[in-house]
Enzyme design. Structure first.
Site: not given
Length: 577
Positions: A149-152, A155-157, A169, A351
């Site tokens: 859902i996000g990447k900076g 880091a990755a989220v 399932k 930041d």
């Protein structure tokens, strides 16, 4: 000299002598005592008004009204004991001048007592996160990890949920959640937004830090990435790791901030082997360890942070939604409240930008903002928002475009210190342009640089921004930090603008007593609305509680002075009919 002229001179003389000789000395002592209390850090301040004069002025301190009465009586007695009429008039007027300021001092004492009593009431109830505390989750295997859902830059989220939480399932795999990719203007890819289904199935988010040079031992990882732990919950680390020495980048233990509605809360922090998550090979192959990508440069283990899952970042929200005029002001106020909370606990974010602000909605649909991503923060317990800048290799922080002038223009040298106490508040002023639908003046679209810009070059906000809010933003973007209001004063200005228009309109004829009465009315309204339940969890209720919890008479008076001065200047510029 006429008697009328003599009396006026006596009144002026009495007021000036008392203020210069007594109040000035008293203000110095009060400032010293206030500084000592800040250094000592008491857990509680008394609600009673404090004596503001030193011991040698005990007579003035204990009976100012008595002093005025004695001076007036002595002047009256001299009427029959001889002396020139002019001297008797001046002596009597001096007593009257001392007596006139007694009411002002008494109003200040009552206002101070009122502020302290209100503050004590609202500080008894601490902020509680709406997310229930976790009693597990110290391993990556305790979670089901969904889509990215996000990447900076570091880091990755990913969306996540506890193992037992997500629906399954029939084949035992976690339920799939569709995330739509949309194309923005000019073909730019917009980060996908989370659907309600996704948030319902994945209420948490896991942030995986990229580990290049910290090694793979737990101790080395925690030390290298300790600033990410500033907003962590007291139980975020596993009991076995609570005693780890988190040295940080400057060799001292970083601070931990307490919970606040406008600051992200990290519920779990642990190390684990880097897994091959969805999109890893395409999005960040170079940071993977060699066992997952032969050409990868990352280490085998890294730090994982577990926090609440938010549907938008502030940038994403402003790209697809148009908040109302009041909501925009409330959003700026929330950022100032969050920055003020960090500053009071000795933390500078360094930041702050719209990508590092996450957003959700309360029951009324009002955006609730939280400040996140503390990887660049200044949080050393011994620095107190001041960083020695003796070398060009000292890190000033992230995002050079939104770096305050005193930080961006600092030149390294012996005994040079960068003061970050008002740097984040300056960044809030720049982000406010984005909140009100205008390009950020310090990005490439406008081309101003924080090192060299002049205040008159700042663009004028759209008319949708209230005049008082425009004043706050311009004050926050002042080049000199000594002329710039603190985050607390700026927040107080917005509080008064949003909920105290009546007291502002009457301030020309009303004193501190009227202000104290208004504060009592506000306290009663907030208490009647309740501090819990649906009404208590609304954004406006949280902001009003924060305002009453952080009441300081001098800061409130300063905020009111800024607003009244700004309104008078605005009125003076309007030509008369």
């Amino acid at each position: 000299m006429s008697v009328k002229h003599a009396i006026s001179r006596g009144l002026e003389l009495g007021r000036s002598i008392f203020q210069l000789g007594v109040l000035k000395a008293g203000s110095r002592v009060a400032a010293k005592l206030r500084a000592d209390r800040v250094r000592a850090g008491p857990a509680f301040r008394t609600a009673q008004p404090q004596a503001f004069l030193p011991l040698r002025y005990r007579y003035y301190r204990t009976s100012l009204r008595g002093l005025a009465a004695q001076l007036q009586w002595a002047g009256f007695v001299r009427r029959f004991a001889g002396g020139s009429p002019r001297n008797r008039a001046v002596f009597l007027a001096f007593g009257l001048g001392v007596g006139l300021i007694e009411k002002q001092i008494e109003d200040d004492r009552l206002s101070l007592a009122t502020c302290n009593e209100i503050k004590a009431v609202f500080r008894k109830k601490k902020f509680q996160s709406p997310l229930k505390p976790l009693a597990y989750g110290y391993k990556l295997e305790d979670y089901i990890v969904g889509n990215q859902i996000g990447k900076g830059s570091n880091a990755a989220v990913y969306e996540a949920a506890p193992q037992f939480f997500c629906s399954k399932k029939s084949d035992g795999e976690p339920a799939a959640v569709q995330i739509r990719d949309s194309e923005g203007e000019e073909g730019n890819r917009v980060m996908p937004s989370l659907s309600c289904c996704s948030l319902r199935n994945f209420p948490l988010a896991i942030k995986m830090l990229w580990n290049f040079g910290a090694g793979s031992s737990n101790e080395a990882i925690f030390r290298s990435m300790s600033h990410e732990l500033v907003p962590t919950d007291p139980l975020a680390l596993a009991p076995a790791k609570q005693q780890l020495t988190l040295d940080g980048n400057f060799g001292v233990v970083p601070r931990r901030v307490s919970a606040h509605p406008n600051v992200i809360r990290v519920y779990r922090a642990f190390t684990a082997d880097v897994p091959l998550l969805p999109g890893a090979q395409d999005e960040y192959p170079d940071v993977l360890p060699a066992r997952l990508n032969p050409s990868g440069l990352g280490n085998n283990r890294t730090l994982f942070l577990v926090m609440k899952n938010y549907p938008f970042s502030l940038r994403q929200y402003l790209q697809v939604c148009t908040p109302s005029r009041k909501q925009r002001s409330v959003m700026v106020l929330q950022l100032l409240e969050g920055v003020d909370h960090l500053c009071k606990q000795g933390v500078a974010h360094r930041d702050l930008k719209s990508d590092n602000v996450l957003l959700e909605f309360d029951s009324d649909g009002c955006p609730r903002l939280v400040i996140t991503d503390f990887g660049c923060c200044l949080a050393e317990s011994e620095q107190s928002l001041q960083l020695p800048f003796n070398s060009q290799w000292v890190d000033r922080g992230g995002n050079a475009s939104l770096m305050a002038p005193e930080v961006a223009s600092a030149v390294p040298g012996r005994r040079v210190v960068i003061d970050y106490s008002k740097a984040d508040a300056w960044a809030v002023g720049a982000i406010s342009y984005e909140i009100f639908g205008e390009p950020n003046p310090f990005y490439h679209a406008v081309g101003l640089h924080s090192i060299s810009y002049q205040e008159k070059q700042l663009p004028i906000l759209h008319s949708s921004a209230p005049a008082d809010v425009q004043l706050v933003i311009r004050l926050l973007l002042r080049r000199s930090p000594t002329k710039r209001p603190s985050a607390r004063v700026a927040a107080n200005m917005l509080h008064l603008t949003l909920w105290g228009q009546r007291i502002l309109d009457k301030q020309g004829n009303a004193g501190m007593r009227k202000l104290a009465e208004w504060l009592l009315c506000q306290s009663a309204v907030v208490l009647l609305k309740g501090c819990s339940g649906p009404a208590g969890n609304r954004v406006e209720a949280e902001l009003q509680r924060n305002f009453l919890r952080n009441l300081e008479l001098e800061e409130l008076r300063t905020a009111m002075g800024f607003l009244i001065y700004g309104r008078n200047q605005h009125t003076a510029r309007i030509p008369s009919a």
